[in-house]
Scaffold this active site. Sequence first.
Site, short mmCIF file in Angstrom:
data_model
loop_
_atom_site.label_atom_id
_atom_site.label_comp_id
_atom_site.label_asym_id
_atom_site.label_seq_id
_atom_site.Cartn_x
_atom_site.Cartn_y
_atom_site.Cartn_z
CG HIS A 133 4.58 60.44 -35.51
ND1 HIS A 133 3.78 61.25 -36.28
CD2 HIS A 133 3.82 59.36 -35.21
CE1 HIS A 133 2.59 60.69 -36.41
NE2 HIS A 133 2.59 59.54 -35.77
CG ASP A 210 6.44 63.98 -30.53
OD1 ASP A 210 5.59 63.73 -29.67
OD2 ASP A 210 6.41 63.49 -31.69
CD GLN A 213 3.61 56.62 -28.41
OE1 GLN A 213 3.31 55.84 -27.51
NE2 GLN A 213 2.82 56.82 -29.46
CE LYS A 236 -0.18 59.20 -29.87
NZ LYS A 236 -0.48 58.16 -30.85
CB CYS A 374 3.22 57.90 -38.53
SG CYS A 374 1.50 57.75 -38.96
#
Length: 416
Positions: A133, A210, A213, A236, A374
Amino acid sequence: MYQSETEMMVQGIDVEKVRNDFPLLTRTVYGKPLVYFDNAATSQKPTAVLDALEDYYRLYNSNVHRGVHSLSQEATEAYEGARKKVATFINAKKAEEIIFTRGTTESINLVAASFAKKFLKEGDVVLISAMEHHSNIVPWQMVCAEKGATLQVIAMNEFGELLMDDFARKLTCNVKIVSVTYVSNSLGTINPVGEIIRQAHEKNIPVLVDAAQAVVHLPIDVQALDADFLAFSGHKIYGPTGLGILYGKEEWLNALPPYQGGGEMIKTVSFEKTTYNELPYKFEAGTPDVAGAIGLGAAIDYVEQLGRDNVFSAEDELLAYAMRALQAVKGLRIVGPLSNRVGSISFLLENFHPFDVGEILDKQGIAVRTGHHCTQPVMDFFNIPGTVRASLAFYNTKAEIDKLVAGLEKARMLLG
Ligand code: PMP
């Protein structure tokens, strides 16, 4: 056209019942019942989270850590309670290893800025992957430019899978940190971050994960992963916007200089010299998002009540159904892997522009995301302007997937 199977109980989740927990899911768009397939951008919020936010502002709104009065103590207890919930949720050793930030973006910026200040110098390398991202590219680009370091990229194949031999080749002694996404937001790929961390640690190189998600779709255990840093956003995972998490191993967080200066992050201040507070406050300058943290705590409670395994297996069942249904749509091409993936499904329909497809779906009440998500380098790699992305949550239904398929047939008719 796929027919819905019985969906009263999808893998331990009573879908109709859980949908009642999310007030927004009852609304209409263009007179049609909303079908919300933009969960990877942000998820909807259960009443339990909305109530926790309202209770804070209505009943005990107060600043934290600063007052002897009862309200401040109640707010502090709730805020620190949320930190403990996050620590347990991702199996951190200590609550002090959990830093509240504004989101994944700020968490990565914090590590990039603080790490670079102390540990990055000319000739060093920061290693990221081809499917990051923008928030895991740009902060590193900025600090590399400042320090004369180089950003290198682990390549991927045409299925959107990382090339581990390329990773091994690029993991030289010049690499000072590896920063990779656990799950790609635009391709849905689940990356072998455990293996990435293992190989990096063999060379004493720290790794930032990261998990923006991943935290929604996979069990996260920072100790089992042995991640040095891990970032995610509350919004999220059914929590409010504006609140994110940075996990860092205690020894790393102690080694990094503060990111921002201000109240709360200090122990003593004089005009000559300031001494810094201990963890986690050293990285939490200013009044924090108290409501946001409490809201995230409520979101975690909500997921735990449903049972994380139930949530994940409901998602898996929906994903399998959606992949079958979408692959049967004429002229539809999935961009990303067909297996070892989550339910963020990127695709192209014929050679129609994703935006046009998304607009037609919207008119039918179906919310999907279109564009580069993104991840412009991912789109450049596939030589496409963008994709349509349908991203699923456990509260979605097979009937909604049928509606998406019907919507795509309609788009083909109108655009073809
Ligand atoms: N990384 C990934 C993989 C993401 O999906 C996102 C959000 N789309 C981010 C980082 C940035 O998260 P936020 O905008 O909440 O800071």
